[in-house]
Design a protein around this motif. Structure first.
Motif, short mmCIF file in Angstrom:
data_model
loop_
_atom_site.label_atom_id
_atom_site.label_comp_id
_atom_site.label_asym_id
_atom_site.label_seq_id
_atom_site.Cartn_x
_atom_site.Cartn_y
_atom_site.Cartn_z
N PRO A 41 41.39 -19.58 46.92
CA PRO A 41 42.20 -19.51 45.71
C PRO A 41 43.67 -19.78 46.02
O PRO A 41 44.17 -19.43 47.09
CB PRO A 41 42.01 -18.07 45.23
N VAL A 95 47.25 -18.76 45.81
CA VAL A 95 47.91 -17.48 45.60
C VAL A 95 49.17 -17.42 46.45
O VAL A 95 49.22 -18.01 47.54
CB VAL A 95 46.95 -16.31 45.96
N ALA A 107 37.92 -14.36 46.77
CA ALA A 107 38.75 -13.67 45.78
C ALA A 107 39.27 -12.35 46.33
O ALA A 107 40.43 -11.97 46.11
CB ALA A 107 37.94 -13.44 44.51
N VAL A 119 43.32 -11.35 46.86
CA VAL A 119 44.01 -10.14 46.39
C VAL A 119 44.79 -9.50 47.54
O VAL A 119 45.94 -9.08 47.38
CB VAL A 119 43.00 -9.14 45.81
N SER A 144 48.03 -11.19 48.67
CA SER A 144 49.07 -11.17 47.65
C SER A 144 49.90 -9.90 47.66
O SER A 144 50.86 -9.77 46.89
CB SER A 144 48.45 -11.36 46.25
N GLU A 183 39.52 -4.58 40.46
CA GLU A 183 40.42 -5.65 40.88
C GLU A 183 39.65 -6.87 41.36
O GLU A 183 40.04 -8.01 41.07
CB GLU A 183 41.32 -5.15 42.00
N ALA A 211 38.17 -8.71 38.36
CA ALA A 211 39.22 -9.43 37.65
C ALA A 211 39.67 -10.67 38.42
O ALA A 211 39.91 -11.73 37.84
CB ALA A 211 40.42 -8.50 37.40
N ALA A 212 39.76 -10.53 39.75
CA ALA A 212 40.16 -11.67 40.58
C ALA A 212 39.14 -12.79 40.51
O ALA A 212 39.50 -13.98 40.46
CB ALA A 212 40.37 -11.22 42.02
N GLU A 270 37.35 -13.62 38.06
CA GLU A 270 37.53 -14.33 36.80
C GLU A 270 38.85 -15.11 36.76
O GLU A 270 38.94 -16.16 36.14
CB GLU A 270 37.50 -13.33 35.64
N ARG A 271 39.88 -14.57 37.43
CA ARG A 271 41.22 -15.16 37.34
C ARG A 271 41.37 -16.42 38.18
O ARG A 271 42.00 -17.41 37.74
CB ARG A 271 42.25 -14.13 37.79
N PHE A 272 40.81 -16.39 39.38
CA PHE A 272 41.01 -17.54 40.27
C PHE A 272 40.03 -18.66 39.94
O PHE A 272 38.84 -18.43 39.75
CB PHE A 272 40.83 -17.12 41.73
#
Length: 310
Positions: free
Chosen positions: A229, A231, A276, A280, A283, A294, A297-298, A300-302
């Motif tokens: 990802p 980031v 993912a 996280v 970051s 978390e 969510a990661a 889905e986000r990346f």
């Protein structure tokens, strides 16, 4: 499902490129246990911690994530590592560590379903012998994973280190290594070549992380790759351990035969979820793996791209 992680705890003294200094609980096996605990898994860490301020700090940190900490003998002082970060957040390590684990076949009310070993603890005498004894004692009823997490300053002569690492590989069902690990162990060889050699030693699944270049997975029949990802990197401390925790969480309950039967889509999904988790962690400062919310969510986000390897 219960996990047993065997290995070192280390106080990471992180020195930034700007000269600032922070102390973080660390140690690759301890980070894996922490990651599993944060994901809600039943996990015990068999380790060594001194009764000193950093030892108590690390123990409280682990217990706060739900990790049970079991002692295999106390060292004179808690191991430490000075972690120097360059301008890109990449880490190099200088260690003050001794590993003298004693187990004597520690009794447990419940045998673990999975055992994870790695890093300094799996190859550093005299404690490494106790680690391997525990693995050999438990592997008939548990799957086993291994991450060499190579630290050249502690590995000794390369040829002898390869022998020790390959013994651990042969005891394992799942192995994860970084491209930097493989470059030191097998200079000039492609990660795919090493993965094939390791599969021939016995594991059902070999994973290789490649930092910003992503990751790859191979079984005896299938292979897959995934991109990392995008980031902003604060530092890379604990990224590979978060990757490993997410892998073990994703594969929880799968036996040896199931691991060898994973299809290309299964492998790609595994790499994406583990990537993912690593994203996280990089970051934020220190080895701080995500909890389940978390990580979900990661994922889905990346925007992760993965697929069958050629």
């Amino acid at each position: 499902m219960s996990f047993l992680v065997i290995g070192e705890c280390v106080a990471d003294i992180v020195r930034g490129a700007d000269g600032t200094e922070r102390i973080h609980p660390g140690g690759s096996p301890a980070n894996v246990a922490l990651g599993l605990g944060r994901l809600g898994r039943d996990v015990t860490l068999l380790t060594q911690l001194a009764d000193d301020p950093t030892g108590r700090l690390i123990a409280d940190h682990l217990k706060g994530a739900g990790v049970r900490v079991e002692s295999g003998g106390a060292p004179v002082r808690t191991p430490s590592a000075v972690v120097a970060l360059d301008a890109r957040g990449q880490a190099t390590y200088t260690f003050d560590i001794a590993w003298t684990l004693e187990t004597g076949g520690l009794p447990r009310a419940e045998r673990p379903c999975h055992v994870h070993i790695g890093s300094i603890a799996a190859v550093t005498a005299p404690g490494a012998a106790a680690v391997l004894t525990e693995v050999e004692r438990l592997r008939d009823g548990a799957t086993v994973s291994y991450d060499p997490n190579v630290r050249p300053a502690l590995m000794g002569e390369r040829a002898e280190a390869v022998v020790r690492v390959e013994r651990c590989v042969a005891l394992s069902d799942l192995v994860k290594a970084s491209d930097e690990d493989l470059a030191w162990l097998y200079p000039g060889e492609a990660p795919e070549t090493v993965a094939a050699r390791w599969l021939a030693l016995g594991p059902a699944l070999v994973l290789v992380t490649r930092g910003a270049a992503g990751s790859l997975a191979r079984t005896g029949r299938e292979a897959a790759v995934a991109q990392a990802p995008a980031v902003a990197v604060v530092d890379t401390v604990g990224a590979g351990d978060s990757f490993m925790s997410a892998v073990l969480d994703t594969l929880a309950g799968r036996g040896r035969e199931a691991l060898s039967s994973l299809g290309a889509e299964d492998l790609a999904g595994l790499l994406a979820r583990a990537g993912a988790a690593a994203a996280v962690t990089v970051s934020r400062a220190g080895a701080q793996p995500p909890d389940r919310a978390e990580l979900d969510a990661a994922g889905e986000r990346f925007a992760l791209r993965s697929g069958r390897a050629s």
